[in-house]
Design a protein around this motif. Structure first.
Motif, PDB file in Angstrom:
ATOM      1  N   ALA A   1       3.653   4.390 -49.438  1.00 23.51           N
ATOM      2  CA  ALA A   1       2.101   4.785 -49.625  1.00 23.51           C
ATOM      3  C   ALA A   1       1.800   4.445 -51.213  1.00 23.51           C
ATOM      4  N   THR A   2       2.766   4.835 -52.132  1.00 30.18           N
ATOM      5  CA  THR A   2       2.368   4.607 -53.430  1.00 30.18           C
ATOM      6  C   THR A   2       2.101   3.103 -53.919  1.00 30.18           C
TER       7      THR A   2
ATOM      8  N   GLU B   1      -4.542   4.321 -58.156  1.00 32.99           N
ATOM      9  CA  GLU B   1      -4.485   5.115 -59.023  1.00 32.99           C
ATOM     10  C   GLU B   1      -3.134   5.219 -59.615  1.00 32.99           C
ATOM     11  N   THR B   2      -2.001   5.493 -58.620  1.00 29.71           N
ATOM     12  CA  THR B   2      -0.560   5.459 -59.009  1.00 29.71           C
ATOM     13  C   THR B   2      -0.303   4.325 -59.871  1.00 29.71           C
TER      14      THR B   2
ATOM     15  N   GLN C   1       8.621   6.419 -47.228  1.00 27.29           N
ATOM     16  CA  GLN C   1       7.193   6.547 -46.687  1.00 27.29           C
ATOM     17  C   GLN C   1       6.265   6.783 -48.013  1.00 27.29           C
ATOM     18  N   ALA C   2       6.706   7.667 -48.748  1.00 30.98           N
ATOM     19  CA  ALA C   2       6.021   8.107 -49.886  1.00 30.98           C
ATOM     20  C   ALA C   2       5.770   6.681 -50.763  1.00 30.98           C
TER      21      ALA C   2
ATOM     22  N   ALA D   1       0.802   0.985 -52.324  1.00 32.13           N
ATOM     23  CA  ALA D   1      -0.778   0.516 -52.131  1.00 32.13           C
ATOM     24  C   ALA D   1      -1.684   1.589 -52.832  1.00 32.13           C
ATOM     25  N   HIS D   2      -1.263   2.585 -53.542  1.00 30.98           N
ATOM     26  CA  HIS D   2      -2.093   3.550 -53.973  1.00 30.98           C
ATOM     27  C   HIS D   2      -2.646   3.065 -55.436  1.00 30.98           C
TER      28      HIS D   2
END
Lengths: 212, 630
Positions: free
Chosen positions: B370-371, B376-377, B366-367, B373-374
């Motif tokens: 999310a990452t 900043e990451t 899940q993380a 499409a993140h």
């Protein structure tokens, strides 16, 4: 990839001593005999584990050329560790160590851990600087010393990891204030971002919210 | 599991204790109670191998009563002729003695170590019964000369052979085959009968073989053969005997022997007791098959097997001793193996670990999702953040230098200096009037043209190939997606293709998410490349000797607006793609609010990206200013 700490390293030393090759060997585990001249600074990163904790090493590989000296000095600030590299087959790179060391001490925080590295230990036949000399210099200036070979990868891991261990010990002793980012140490993100939100940057992003 | 294991332990543990009992139970059939004494002595000798001297003394002590026992068990005949021998024969006499005892005193077979030879002996005695007594007499006569011979020649096989013959063959055979020898030897020494001498003989034998302890003792008691004395005296001799001996022994015989050897080892005394008669039959029958020549070979084989097993037995007993040291009955060790009721079982632990692992995997997935499409990451991953950080450090250094210069100045130069700085700052203001430019500024061609012009103006050798490459990648991806979409819409009429496509897009929401992720990734990657580009530009600007500050400012502005246009163009195209994809799907399949959110997010991150780019260009101002005042 979440980490407990982030350590900023700088690699310094004369041009052609193999700073970029050391970094490449450490991050990519490969050796490139002909390397482009580094412009200003290049970056590398790798995760290591010390004492069961994930530590991200953020390595700033500076240009060794004299012309970049004024620029690279700007990057010393906020480094937790420095690898001061010389070439065992070129005496002059060893002779310049004092200047490099002064520079590093002047432009970085006093607690910075400095590892002296005699690189190209694979070229034993062309050796100009004895290992004992390196050891003596390190001893005199309170540095950690190691001879490495970016080509054969000998001691490369150890050099980076031992420096990190030293920094980690200093954190444990309370010498480093981990909340002061000028020390070159950052505490890792406590929580990795979840899909519940898509956090936006503070800069310029007026609208809040997210999707999904 | 654990219980049965501990039971095994227990039984094994008891097995050792019961060995002497076992031995005595065997003996009770044929021999007197003194046999059990010997059995004890043997098991003790083997178990306390560490204290050889003691054991020897002990077993010797036990052996003494053996002498009177022998005659008892065999009708008091065989021992009498043995008595009164000179000490000079003692060593080999003991061998003869062994042969005697093997015939007469089965007790020695108590010790499982020497089962094979002793069994032979026993089987012989069982079968021959009363006949033995004459043979014993013969042996007693044979004894001294034989030992004499052995002493002279050290011809152990001979004596071995003899003893075996004595033990197992008919008297007549012995007489026939050895009559000349016997006659000759008999003349050499006289036969005296005295119990005393037997004692000394034994004594001497013990002292001679003392160096190899319990094994030797066992051999004496079992009286398997006299070859042992030589075989054991030197290992090299032994090995040669092994080679020659083993080579000739029939595998069946060997197998049988080892099976027989192994039998008494399991700690169930009943089995061995039952096995005895059948076993002796087997042994005797197989013995009959063997020729005279093979006898030697056989006995050698027996010796080897028995000595090997002896060693194993000793090791086993020693191990048990060590295990039981300070832990009688292995209680503590058994407790170690047995399960504590409050402790969780291994399977439980494994189950929990698996569940935990699955949970962690899910969370990680899940993380990761999310990452993906993140912004900043991703920007950090593409090293955009660190380049920006380095640029900021550089910018700060320049700022400090400017301030230092400013402080040093006063009067007109100071005013002039300040005027210069302000002028550059103004020149670097990015016009935000992009409205008038309706043409598609975001294309790669336009971007490349602008960048090339800007770099020419800045006069720094920074290549913009990376920026172009990243842009091309994005365009290629977008083009591919559009192609797929076009095909999809065309294929709407062709049902057979449509079905195929539908199966691919089982989750339309996922397809949209994929586009969104790609958009964010493209923006982050491009922005990171821009940050690097600005950083390198700043570094090289600082190295430049001569500056045309106004041109530099213009170039920076041009570059910045070109890059920002590119970002908005990319965002727009991704949004188009998203809405087009959503439109192609049924409203039942997709929530249009979700699609709008995705599109909004793309624009949001695009503006975020533009902010980074503009920040980077602002960080260049002190660099340009420093160049202008130098």
């Amino acid at each position: 990839m979440s980490y407990a700490y982030l350590f900023k390293y700088i690699i310094i030393g004369d041009t052609g001593v193999g700073k970029s090759c050391l970094l490449l060997q450490f991050t990519d585990k490969r050796f490139q005999p002909v390397h482009d001249l580094t412009i200003g600074v290049e970056f590398g990163a790798r995760m290591i584990t010390i004492d069961g904790k994930q530590i991200k090493l953020q390595i700033w590989d500076t240009a060794g050329q004299e012309a970049f000296r004024s620029i690279t000095r700007s990057y010393y600030r906020g480094a937790a560790g420095a690898l001061l590299v010389y070439d065992i087959t070129r005496r002059e790179t060893f002779n310049h160590l004092t200047t490099w060391l002064e520079d590093a001490r002047q432009h970085s925080n006093s607690n910075m851990v400095i590892m002296l590295i005699g690189n190209k230990s694979d070229l034993e036949t062309r050796r100009e600087v004895k290992k004992e000399e390196g050891e003596a210099f390190a001893h005199e200036h309170g540095l950690i010393f190691m001879e490495t070979s970016a080509k054969t990868a000998a001691n490369v891991e150890e050099a980076f990891i031992n420096t990190a261990k030293e920094i980690y010990e200093k954190i444990q002793e309370g010498v480093f204030d981990i909340n002061n980012e000028a020390n070159g140490i950052k505490i890792g993100p406590q929580h990795s971002p979840t899909n519940a939100s898509l956090p936006s940057s503070g800069q310029g992003a007026g609208q809040g919210g997210g999707c999904c | 599991m654990a219980n049965s294991e501990s039971e095994d332990f227990e039984s094994a543990d008891e097995g050792i204790v019961s060995k002497s009992q076992e031995g005595s139970s065997q003996l009770s059939t044929s021999a007197a109670s003194s046999a059990s004494l010997i059995g004890h002595a043997d098991s003790e000798t083997a178990s306390t191998a560490s204290s050889k001297k003691e054991t020897l003394d002990q077993s010797h002590g036990d052996f003494v009563p053996l002498a009177p026992v022998n005659p008892e068990s065999l009708g008091a005949k065989p021992k009498m002729p043995l008595t009164g021998r000179g000490k000079s024969y003692s060593k080999h006499r003991s061998n003869i003695n062994n042969a005697d005892t093997s015939d007469s005193v089965v007790p020695s077979s108590n010790d499982p170590i020497n089962q094979a030879p002793s069994r032979k002996g026993r089987s012989g005695s069982n079968k021959l019964g009363v006949k033995i007594s004459p043979s014993a007499v013969v042996k007693s006569e044979l004894g001294p000369p034989d030992s004499n011979k052995c002493k002279g020649n050290t011809d152990s096989p001979w004596s071995n052979n003899l003893s075996n013959l004595n033990a197992n063959e008919e008297n007549q055979d012995v007489h026939d085959s050895f009559q000349p020898l016997l006659d000759k030897l008999a003349s050499l020494d006289c036969v005296e009968a005295s119990d005393e001498v037997i004692d000394t003989t034994t004594d001497k034998a013990v002292s001679n073989w003392g160096s190899w302890g319990s094994w030797g003792m066992n051999t004496i008691l079992s009286g398997a053969s006299s070859v042992s004395s030589h075989v054991t005296q030197s290992l090299s001799t032994m090995s040669s005997v092994i080679e020659s001996g083993l080579g000739a022994v029939e595998p069946e015989e060997m197998a049988k022997l080892s099976v027989e050897e192994a039998k008494p080892r399991p700690p169930k005394p009943i089995d061995t007791a039952q096995g005895n008669p059948a076993f002796s039959d087997q042994a005797s029958s197989s013995f009959n098959v063997m020729g005279n020549v093979l006898k030697f070979v056989e006995s050698t084989g027996e010796m080897i097997v028995s000595s090997g097993l002896n060693t194993l037995e000793t090791i086993g007993k020693k191990t048990m001793d060590v295990l039981q040291e300070g832990d009688p009955g292995l209680k503590r060790k058994r407790a170690l193996f047995s399960r504590e009721p409050d402790k969780p079982t291994l399977s439980q632990i494994l189950k929990e670990a698996r569940n935990r692992g699955e949970l962690e995997d899910r969370e990680r997935a899940q993380a990761k999702k999310a990452t993906r499409a993140h912004f900043e990451t991703l920007f950090d991953d593409y090293k955009g953040m660190i380049h920006l950080e380095a640029l900021e450090m550089l910018s700060n250094t320049c700022q400090l230098k400017l301030e230092a210069k400013l402080v040093a100045l006063s009067g007109t130069p100071l005013v002039e200096f300040q005027r210069k700085l302000i002028q550059i700052k103004e020149k670097c203001d990015i016009p935000d009037d992009d409205e008038d430019e309706e043409e598609d500024r975001g294309t790669i061609d336009i971007l490349e043209r602008d960048l090339t012009a800007a770099m020419r103006g800045l006069l720094v050798p920074v290549s913009h190939t990376k920026l172009i490459r990243v842009s091309e990648d994005t365009d290629t991806w977008l083009a591919t997606m559009r192609c797929i979409q076009d095909e999809d819409s065309q294929n709407d009429n062709d049902e057979w293709v449509d079905e195929e496509e539908v199966s691919e897009e089982t989750d339309p929401q996922n397809a949209l998410r994929e586009i969104h992720q790609q958009a964010i990734r493209a923006l982050a990657r491009f922005t990171a490349a821009v940050a690097e580009h600005f950083h390198k530009t700043a570094e090289l600007l600082l190295l430049k000797e001569e500056h045309d500050s106004l041109l530099e400012c213009q170039s920076v502005v041009m570059m910045t607006s070109a890059l920002c246009s590119r970002v908005s163009s990319v965002a727009a195209r991704f949004s188009e793609l998203l809405s087009a994809s959503a439109n192609m799907l049924d409203s039942t399949q997709v929530d249009h609010n979700d699609v709008n959110l995705l599109i909004t997010n793309v624009f949001l991150e695009a503006s975020n990206s533009s902010s980074y780019i503009q920040d980077a260009s602002l960080l260049l101002i002190p660099v340009l200013q420093l160049g202008a005042v130098q």
